[in-house]
Design a protein around this motif. Structure first.
Motif, PDB file in Angstrom:
ATOM      1  N   THR B 104      31.227 -28.778  -8.534  1.00 51.75           N
ATOM      2  CA  THR B 104      29.938 -28.993  -9.235  1.00 51.75           C
ATOM      3  C   THR B 104      28.736 -28.284  -8.359  1.00 51.75           C
ATOM      4  O   THR B 104      28.805 -28.333  -7.130  1.00 51.75           O
ATOM      5  N   VAL B 105      27.649 -28.227  -9.209  1.00 49.37           N
ATOM      6  CA  VAL B 105      26.653 -27.484  -8.674  1.00 49.37           C
ATOM      7  C   VAL B 105      25.373 -28.368  -9.014  1.00 49.37           C
ATOM      8  O   VAL B 105      24.670 -28.075  -9.792  1.00 49.37           O
ATOM      9  N   PRO B 106      25.175 -29.630  -8.177  1.00 51.92           N
ATOM     10  CA  PRO B 106      24.180 -30.623  -8.617  1.00 51.92           C
ATOM     11  C   PRO B 106      22.789 -29.908  -8.095  1.00 51.92           C
ATOM     12  O   PRO B 106      22.518 -30.658  -6.953  1.00 51.92           O
ATOM     13  N   VAL B 107      22.356 -28.909  -8.855  1.00 55.95           N
ATOM     14  CA  VAL B 107      21.016 -28.615  -8.493  1.00 55.95           C
ATOM     15  C   VAL B 107      19.867 -28.816  -9.443  1.00 55.95           C
ATOM     16  O   VAL B 107      20.357 -28.786 -10.704  1.00 55.95           O
ATOM     17  N   THR B 108      18.730 -29.451  -8.955  1.00 55.56           N
ATOM     18  CA  THR B 108      17.633 -29.838  -9.912  1.00 55.56           C
ATOM     19  C   THR B 108      16.549 -28.821  -9.697  1.00 55.56           C
ATOM     20  O   THR B 108      16.160 -28.468  -8.538  1.00 55.56           O
ATOM     21  N   VAL B 109      16.323 -28.160 -10.856  1.00 53.36           N
ATOM     22  CA  VAL B 109      15.223 -27.151 -10.637  1.00 53.36           C
ATOM     23  C   VAL B 109      13.960 -27.668 -11.315  1.00 53.36           C
ATOM     24  O   VAL B 109      13.975 -27.908 -12.520  1.00 53.36           O
ATOM     25  N   ARG B 110      13.212 -27.792 -10.816  1.00 51.79           N
ATOM     26  CA  ARG B 110      11.629 -28.483 -11.106  1.00 51.79           C
ATOM     27  C   ARG B 110      10.875 -27.130 -11.736  1.00 51.79           C
ATOM     28  O   ARG B 110      10.513 -26.500 -10.700  1.00 51.79           O
ATOM     29  N   ILE B 111      10.290 -27.505 -12.863  1.00 52.53           N
ATOM     30  CA  ILE B 111       9.425 -26.324 -13.169  1.00 52.53           C
ATOM     31  C   ILE B 111       8.252 -26.787 -13.930  1.00 52.53           C
ATOM     32  O   ILE B 111       8.283 -27.507 -15.033  1.00 52.53           O
ATOM     33  N   PRO B 112       6.997 -26.476 -13.282  1.00 56.17           N
ATOM     34  CA  PRO B 112       5.862 -27.103 -14.001  1.00 56.17           C
ATOM     35  C   PRO B 112       5.600 -26.193 -15.297  1.00 56.17           C
ATOM     36  O   PRO B 112       5.887 -24.798 -15.097  1.00 56.17           O
ATOM     37  N   TYR B 113       5.560 -26.546 -16.340  1.00 55.48           N
ATOM     38  CA  TYR B 113       5.312 -25.857 -17.538  1.00 55.48           C
ATOM     39  C   TYR B 113       4.261 -26.400 -18.663  1.00 55.48           C
ATOM     40  O   TYR B 113       3.661 -27.526 -18.336  1.00 55.48           O
ATOM     41  N   GLY B 114       4.265 -25.618 -19.642  1.00 56.97           N
ATOM     42  CA  GLY B 114       3.085 -25.903 -20.687  1.00 56.97           C
ATOM     43  C   GLY B 114       1.719 -25.421 -20.316  1.00 56.97           C
ATOM     44  O   GLY B 114       1.575 -25.181 -19.205  1.00 56.97           O
ATOM     45  N   GLY B 115       0.894 -25.538 -21.155  1.00 50.37           N
ATOM     46  CA  GLY B 115      -0.558 -25.250 -21.105  1.00 50.37           C
ATOM     47  C   GLY B 115      -1.437 -26.256 -21.012  1.00 50.37           C
ATOM     48  O   GLY B 115      -1.350 -27.531 -20.769  1.00 50.37           O
ATOM     49  N   GLY B 116      -2.584 -25.786 -21.651  1.00 48.76           N
ATOM     50  CA  GLY B 116      -3.910 -26.820 -21.415  1.00 48.76           C
ATOM     51  C   GLY B 116      -4.623 -27.116 -20.198  1.00 48.76           C
ATOM     52  O   GLY B 116      -5.562 -27.827 -20.116  1.00 48.76           O
ATOM     53  N   GLU B 121      -2.483 -15.805 -16.946  1.00 47.03           N
ATOM     54  CA  GLU B 121      -1.368 -15.382 -17.587  1.00 47.03           C
ATOM     55  C   GLU B 121      -0.322 -15.753 -16.648  1.00 47.03           C
ATOM     56  O   GLU B 121      -0.250 -16.091 -15.463  1.00 47.03           O
ATOM     57  N   HIS B 122       1.076 -16.228 -17.340  1.00 50.65           N
ATOM     58  CA  HIS B 122       2.276 -16.545 -16.670  1.00 50.65           C
ATOM     59  C   HIS B 122       2.125 -18.046 -16.307  1.00 50.65           C
ATOM     60  O   HIS B 122       2.849 -18.353 -15.455  1.00 50.65           O
ATOM     61  N   HIS B 123       1.290 -18.707 -16.447  1.00 54.85           N
ATOM     62  CA  HIS B 123       1.038 -20.112 -15.715  1.00 54.85           C
ATOM     63  C   HIS B 123       0.965 -21.156 -16.705  1.00 54.85           C
ATOM     64  O   HIS B 123       0.581 -22.391 -16.141  1.00 54.85           O
ATOM     65  N   SER B 124       1.213 -21.099 -18.075  1.00 50.70           N
ATOM     66  CA  SER B 124       1.106 -21.927 -18.975  1.00 50.70           C
ATOM     67  C   SER B 124       2.165 -21.764 -20.145  1.00 50.70           C
ATOM     68  O   SER B 124       2.121 -22.392 -21.110  1.00 50.70           O
ATOM     69  N   GLU B 125       3.202 -21.375 -19.482  1.00 52.00           N
ATOM     70  CA  GLU B 125       4.451 -21.091 -20.811  1.00 52.00           C
ATOM     71  C   GLU B 125       5.362 -22.356 -20.925  1.00 52.00           C
ATOM     72  O   GLU B 125       5.594 -23.252 -19.900  1.00 52.00           O
ATOM     73  N   SER B 126       6.220 -21.941 -21.910  1.00 54.04           N
ATOM     74  CA  SER B 126       7.037 -23.381 -22.274  1.00 54.04           C
ATOM     75  C   SER B 126       8.498 -22.458 -22.538  1.00 54.04           C
ATOM     76  O   SER B 126       8.822 -22.093 -23.825  1.00 54.04           O
ATOM     77  N   PRO B 127       9.141 -22.264 -21.528  1.00 55.73           N
ATOM     78  CA  PRO B 127      10.636 -21.499 -21.600  1.00 55.73           C
ATOM     79  C   PRO B 127      11.643 -22.485 -21.984  1.00 55.73           C
ATOM     80  O   PRO B 127      12.786 -21.959 -21.820  1.00 55.73           O
ATOM     81  N   GLU B 128      11.492 -23.608 -22.574  1.00 58.43           N
ATOM     82  CA  GLU B 128      12.560 -24.418 -22.468  1.00 58.43           C
ATOM     83  C   GLU B 128      13.693 -24.170 -23.449  1.00 58.43           C
ATOM     84  O   GLU B 128      14.817 -24.559 -23.157  1.00 58.43           O
ATOM     85  N   ALA B 129      13.319 -23.321 -24.514  1.00 59.54           N
ATOM     86  CA  ALA B 129      14.460 -23.161 -25.296  1.00 59.54           C
ATOM     87  C   ALA B 129      15.374 -21.930 -24.851  1.00 59.54           C
ATOM     88  O   ALA B 129      16.768 -21.964 -24.895  1.00 59.54           O
ATOM     89  N   LEU B 130      15.000 -21.383 -23.885  1.00 60.92           N
ATOM     90  CA  LEU B 130      15.822 -20.348 -23.290  1.00 60.92           C
ATOM     91  C   LEU B 130      16.858 -21.134 -22.476  1.00 60.92           C
ATOM     92  O   LEU B 130      17.718 -20.670 -22.446  1.00 60.92           O
TER      93      LEU B 130
END
Lengths: 433, 349
Positions: B104-116, B121-130
């Motif tokens: 098992t690989v219990p890694v939590t990857v925290r990613i600040p996401y979204g805009g507003g 550039e590159h600081h407001s994206e929403s990559p969740e579907a990927l």
């Protein structure tokens, strides 16, 4: 062989089997001095066995029993020599050609067949054998090895129960990967106890090492602060000594190291490859004269550790290993599809559960054939074989007007107004009635 | 932000195997200060300032997890996660399956996401579907302060790899959070609090150990009950959705708002149960609509509620373009006005 500035090469056994420890550094010389004839015979035996296994695997692929095979032919010296340097507390991360390392870690190499027969993506008990699974993305596992080594350092004291080092196997091609560059940065930053064992086998499929390596790979670590050592990769004793010294440095807190074993991939990249398109046969013949097994055999005969009787016994062990591998391969049946669903996540996942339910609802019953049964042979007496249609001459006759289903007086409850069977076309709502 | 910091601190105090690693997470406390003060408390052995290499961070976190640790990785910004994509997709997601379930690989990857937040550039994206598309990864996103604490604890406790998406527009939300709070003990979907953040009741019982209740991570939650239209949303789009629901309520339209919380797996039951009542579904997210979470949810709900639907599900999201410059990002983000129009649209049928 890479161009550019040369580096000293550790070679203990010359191709004629003569031993000379002069090129060894003190740490390496200590390990060489402690090498007993019994240990060298054990290395020789492992190399013979893994070559026999590898030959059998290639034959199994040719017979269609394996989908693909990645041969380790010619690299036995680098793999067995370095793997013999591992202590029980060390941990190995192979790439995908390290059959000798896998076997030396105590894993039945027939386990490797599962992934090449399409039965499994590769699995053995990694913790019990201290050897990770194969990783097919070139260089992808090197970061895992560095992280594991960081964990070794974090988990315990160097002389405590977790004082192991990590060895990771990669090749000259992988050294171009960004993940490997990042691995070197992380290993150096945290002084992780990891040894990068680079088998420079001359070819990254069709790309020769000199095409993308300007400075010997043993020196690749200099800019990162990681010492490197180049060894003759077809000299199992040199590989053993250099790896032992590097692992010892890692275990004792002196940080990571690189060992570049210069060897040669005698076989195609995989059974799907054709080296005649990119390299001359003369090159292969030249390297055949430096064969690691013949070299060690000559040396063992010179020191009286091996005679014809002992060699025959070892060869018989190789044949037995090949026979066992063949039987183990043929015994590998397809995996359970149900089991695939249960291993996607360690815990329940609604989408996987939904897909598993769909699969179990639609799969054929146990024992059902995947294909329809073959048709019975043509019964000539009852139905003559169709004859060729006479060639039509002239204009194409107009087809009779198409009727929509049966005439009204023949329609029964089974037919809808559209003229088609309602059960087939209109669904249970009977909208066409 | 305080809730996330508290969750990290509590998880590290509870489990000595929990590590925090990422770029600038130690001495600086992270560019958003989420990991502030952790280095002082836990030291450099457990709060690792890493080299600037995202693939290296995720890759070594995998190795640490194989060695028995529970790394919590911080990716500095959404747009910087792509260098680690191979490690996330080809390695992190697949090692459990590759090893036939042994590892098992219990890694939590925290990613600040979204805009507003007016970023470059590159600081407001929403990559969740990927990531939601990748079997082997769990993808969750809190939208409220209370959820930020609870869900991060649950994500760290979860034995699977979790992509933990933090709506950065909510970082400065100072609503009180309950640490520990009820969702650790009771199913989250039942605790349908109407307000964004339910303050902790004084004297509330301490939670069971993290790990016991992580399954609640999978549940969506009805944030605002209603009967006319269902609005399903998550993360940074929850606030504008609630605002649109309030505006609709002023016109006498009773809109139900669901916070999905988990994007892989999707809690279809909760949404379908709501649509069974309302017959109308609007899905809102910041990510572009095409190929997004909304399409998946619309398909799943349509399959279940076909005979109950009064209107086709409508998706509201970003336009199909790279995230625009900050001066015009309001034209890209789904605001209350566009969400309100979508509510009108499904009510026209």
């Amino acid at each position: 062989m890479p161009t550019g500035p040369s580096v000293p090469v550790l070679q203990v056994l010359a191709p004629d089997g003569q031993r000379n420890d002069a090129s060894a550094e003190p740490a390496e010389a200590a390990y060489l001095a402690a090498l007993t004839p019994q240990r060298m015979v054990a290395m020789y035996r492992d190399m013979v066995i893994i070559r026999a296994f590898d030959r059998e695997a290639t034959a199994l692929q040719r017979r269609g029993e394996l989908g693909l095979w990645v041969s380790s032919l010619g690299q036995e010296g680098a793999q067995i020599g370095s793997a013999h340097a591992l202590s029980p507390q060390d941990y190995a991360f192979p790439a995908y050609r390290e059959h000798g390392v896998v076997a030396a870690c105590g894993i039945d190499p027939a386990n490797i067949f599962a992934m090449f027969r399409g039965v499994d993506h590769g699995g053995w008990d990694t913790e019990a054998h201290r050897c990770h699974t194969y990783t097919l993305v070139v260089g992808g596992h090197v970061l895992h090895a560095v992280g594991y080594a960081m964990g070794e350092a974090l988990a315990g004291q160097p002389d405590g129960p977790h004082g192991g080092a990590v060895i990771v196997y990669l090749g000259d091609g992988a050294m171009a990967q960004g993940d490997v560059a990042e691995s070197l940065v992380f290993a150096a930053s945290y002084q992780a106890p990891v040894v990068f064992f680079v088998q420079n086998n001359g070819w990254a499929i069709s790309t020769p090492t000199e095409a993308h390596v300007r400075v010997p790979l043993a020196r690749r670590g200099e800019g990162y602060g990681i010492p490197g050592r180049r060894v003759d990769g077809n000299d199992a004793l040199a590989c053993f000594a250099a790896t032992s010294a590097a692992l010892d440095a890692a275990r004792s807190g002196r940080g990571p190291g690189i060992v570049e074993a210069v060897t040669y991939r005698m076989a195609p990249h995989t059974t799907a490859d054709d080296p005649s398109r990119y390299r001359p046969a003369s090159q292969e013949q030249a390297w055949a004269a430096r064969d690691p097994i013949i070299r060690l055999e000559r040396h063992l005969r010179q020191i009286g550790a091996l005679d014809d009787v002992a060699k025959a016994a070892i060869d018989a062990q190789g044949d037995a290993a090949a026979a066992h591998a063949r039987a183990a391969c043929l015994a590998l049946g397809p995996p359970s599809v149900d089991g695939l669903f249960s291993r996607v996540y360690a815990t329940e996942h609604a989408q996987v559960a939904a897909d598993a339910a769909l699969w179990s609802a639609h799969r054929p019953p146990v024992g059902a054939r995947c294909r329809p049964p073959p048709k019975p042979p043509h019964n000539l007496s009852r139905c003559p074989p169709p004859q060729a249609r006479p060639r039509r001459i002239g204009t194409k006759p107009t087809p009779p007007p198409r009727r929509l289903g049966l005439p009204p007086h023949l329609r029964s409850a089974w037919w809808g107004r559209c003229g088609r069977r309602w059960a087939m076309r209109c669904g249970p709502t009977r909208k066409c009635w | 932000m305080g809730a996330l910091r508290a969750a990290l601190g509590d998880a590290m105090r509870t489990d000595p195997k929990v590590l925090v690693m990422g770029e600038d997470v130690g001495r600086l406390g992270g560019v958003f200060r989420v990991t502030d003060h952790l280095l002082a408390e836990f030291g450099p052995q457990r709060v690792l300032d890493t080299p600037l290499a995202e693939s290296g961070i995720v890759g070594t976190a995998i190795g640490l997890a194989l060695r028995g640790f529970r790394p919590v990785v911080e990716i500095q910004f959404d747009g910087f996660v792509y260098p680690a994509f191979d490690q996330l997709v080809s390695q992190l997601a697949k090692i459990h399956s590759r090893s036939a379930g042994r590892l098992t690989v219990p890694v939590t990857v925290r990613i600040p996401y979204g805009g507003g937040i007016g970023a470059i550039e590159h600081h407001s994206e929403s990559p969740e579907a990927l990531f939601a598309h990748v079997a082997g990864l769990r993808v969750v996103t809190p939208a409220t302060v209370a959820d930020a604490y609870t869900m991060l604890r649950q994500a760290i406790a979860c034995p699977d790899p979790v992509i933990f998406l933090e709506p950065k527009a909510r970082y400065w939300d100072t609503a009180p959070f309950a640490a520990p709070t009820a969702p650790f003990a009771t199913p989250v979907h039942q605790a349908s609090a109407p307000s964004l953040a339910a303050p902790a009741e004084p004297g509330s019982p301490p939670p069971p150990e993290a790990g016991a209740a992580w399954t609640e991570l999978n549940r969506a939650r009805i944030v605002r009950p209603g009967g006319l239209v269902t609005v399903a949303t998550y993360g940074p789009a929850l606030a504008p959705s609630l605002a649109a629901a309030e505006a609709a309520a002023a016109q006498g339209r009773d809109v139900e708002v669901i916070d999905l919380r988990s994007l892989s797996p999707l809690d279809v039951e909760t949404v379908a149960g709501s649509v069974e009542r309302t017959g109308r579904l609007v899905i809102v997210h910041e990510a572009p609509v095409f190929g997004g979470i909304g399409g998946e949810l619309a398909a799943l709900v349509t399959q279940r509620c076909f005979y109950r639907l009064e209107a086709p599900p409508v998706r509201v999201g970003g336009w199909h373009m790279p995230y625009p410059p900050a001066k015009v990002e309001r034209a890209f983000l789904p605001g209350p006005e566009r969400i309100g129009q979508a509510i009108d649209q499904v009510l026209e049928y």
